[in-house]
Design a protein around this motif. Structure first.
Motif, PDB file in Angstrom:
ATOM      1  N   VAL A 193      -8.918  -1.239   6.529  1.00 55.87           N
ATOM      2  CA  VAL A 193      -7.889  -2.058   5.876  1.00 55.87           C
ATOM      3  C   VAL A 193      -7.765  -3.412   6.569  1.00 55.87           C
ATOM      4  CG1 VAL A 193      -5.442  -2.222   5.279  1.00 55.87           C
ATOM      5  CG2 VAL A 193      -6.619  -0.018   5.099  1.00 55.87           C
ATOM      6  N   GLY A 222      -7.665   1.034  -4.727  1.00 57.75           N
ATOM      7  CA  GLY A 222      -8.349   0.972  -3.442  1.00 57.75           C
ATOM      8  C   GLY A 222      -8.055   2.197  -2.604  1.00 57.75           C
ATOM      9  N   LEU A 235      -0.859  -0.827  -4.548  1.00 54.25           N
ATOM     10  CA  LEU A 235      -2.150  -0.178  -4.338  1.00 54.25           C
ATOM     11  C   LEU A 235      -2.064   1.303  -4.699  1.00 54.25           C
ATOM     12  CD1 LEU A 235      -5.033  -0.745  -3.083  1.00 54.25           C
ATOM     13  CD2 LEU A 235      -4.173   0.487  -1.081  1.00 54.25           C
ATOM     14  N   TYR A 244      -8.213   3.552   1.571  1.00 54.46           N
ATOM     15  CA  TYR A 244      -8.407   3.170   2.974  1.00 54.46           C
ATOM     16  C   TYR A 244      -9.786   3.580   3.499  1.00 54.46           C
ATOM     17  CZ  TYR A 244      -3.297   2.403   3.521  1.00 54.46           C
ATOM     18  OH  TYR A 244      -2.013   1.949   3.424  1.00 54.46           O
ATOM     19  N   THR A 293       0.853  -1.188   0.000  1.00 57.02           N
ATOM     20  CA  THR A 293       0.000   0.000   0.000  1.00 57.02           C
ATOM     21  C   THR A 293       0.891   1.242   0.000  1.00 57.02           C
ATOM     22  OG1 THR A 293      -0.189   0.359   2.391  1.00 57.02           O
ATOM     23  CG2 THR A 293      -1.629  -1.316   1.420  1.00 57.02           C
ATOM     24  N   MET A 343     -11.112  -1.877  -0.629  1.00 55.43           N
ATOM     25  CA  MET A 343      -9.938  -2.570  -0.097  1.00 55.43           C
ATOM     26  C   MET A 343     -10.132  -4.090  -0.124  1.00 55.43           C
ATOM     27  SD  MET A 343      -7.600  -0.381   0.424  1.00 55.43           S
ATOM     28  CE  MET A 343      -6.492  -1.620   1.103  1.00 55.43           C
TER      29      MET A 343
END
Length: 282
Positions: A87, A52, A32, A54, A6, A60
């Protein structure tokens, strides 16, 4: 084995992707991004991109489908606890088997306001019963660049935390460690990642060596510290935020003695003068 990083469009995540790609085939690495535009460069670099946010748990869950190991780079302050909970829930629903989370030094003992979100997230991950490693990263040397740049411009390295010590290291070193832990997953639950703690006075000396300039370490009061940064072009609220960091450092929040970072990397950390030289020559 599929890996997802991420914060992949940011500095830490970008470094982590680079180091991870030296350990595993890019076909197994996912990055991500919040949208396709932000992910375009990552795709061009050969990484798989998942979209995605958060703040959106459903996005997510979708982004984490088929992912085995997750490098969870902490988000920006603000609504961080709710976003981090999203997450973790998404990882649980998607069947992620291992989470490496970038946390804060001595999270379970720290009185820093910055620690609360990380303590919350660590608890969420534990309660989700997903195997994990918490990387309690000390301070990135890059965090001090406004102070460093001001010192290079004026010859005065101005700070408030007279006696506080910090385990400064380069962001890329922390990110390399994160990639190695994600790849291996045979590490303790908690790693206190830190360089040898030093004072701001010692950091000023290292800057003098790195730059070849005369740099005077100056201990200022709170007003003088803020004024120095504002005069250098930093907005007042950001300068006040930097003052809060100084308060944390003065009270020992980042004074962590640990060789975990060097052990994970399997090599000595970059010396402070060389690290500073690397940053000021970028």
């Amino acid at each position: 084995m599929n890996y997802l990083v991420t914060g992949a469009t940011g500095g830490f995540g970008g470094y982590a992707l680079e180091y991870l790609s030296k350990l595993v085939d890019k076909k197994s690495i996912y990055a991500l991004a919040r949208d396709n535009e932000k992910g375009a460069k990552l795709q061009e670099a050969g990484f798989n991109v998942r979209i995605g946010d958060y703040a959106d748990e459903d996005s997510m869950v979708e982004a984490l489908q088929g992912i085995d190991r997750l490098l969870f780079v902490s988000g920006a302050p603000g609504n961080r606890q709710a976003e981090h909970a999203n997450v973790v829930r998404a990882a649980k629903k998607a069947g992620v088997s291992y989470i490496v989370y970038t946390s804060f030094p001595k999270t379970d003992q720290s009185t820093s306001l910055l620690a609360a979100d990380h303590s919350f997230t660590e608890k969420e991950i534990k309660q989700a019963e997903i195997k994990h490693t918490f990387l309690r990263n000390n301070w990135y040397l890059e965090n001090e660049m406004p102070i460093i740049q001001r010192a290079l411009a004026t010859g005065k390295f101005v700070y408030v935390a007279k006696n506080g010590k910090t385990g400064w290291a380069l962001k890329r070193e922390y990110a390399e460690a994160a990639a190695k832990v994600l790849f291996n997953n045979d590490y303790p639950e908690i790693l206190e990642l830190s360089n040898t703690p030093i004072t701001y006075s010692e950091l000023a000396s290292a800057l003098k060596e790195a730059s070849g300039k005369e740099i005077e370490a100056v201990v200022a009061d709170e007003t003088g510290f803020i004024d120095n940064l504002v005069e250098g072009g930093l907005p007042q609220p950001i300068a006040e935020m930097f003052l809060s960091f100084q308060m944390d450092i003065e009270t020992g929040q980042l004074d962590v003695v640990s060789d975990d970072l060097q052990k994970v990397l399997g090599k000595p950390l970059t010396s402070r003068p060389n690290a500073l030289k690397e940053l000021i020559e970028e």
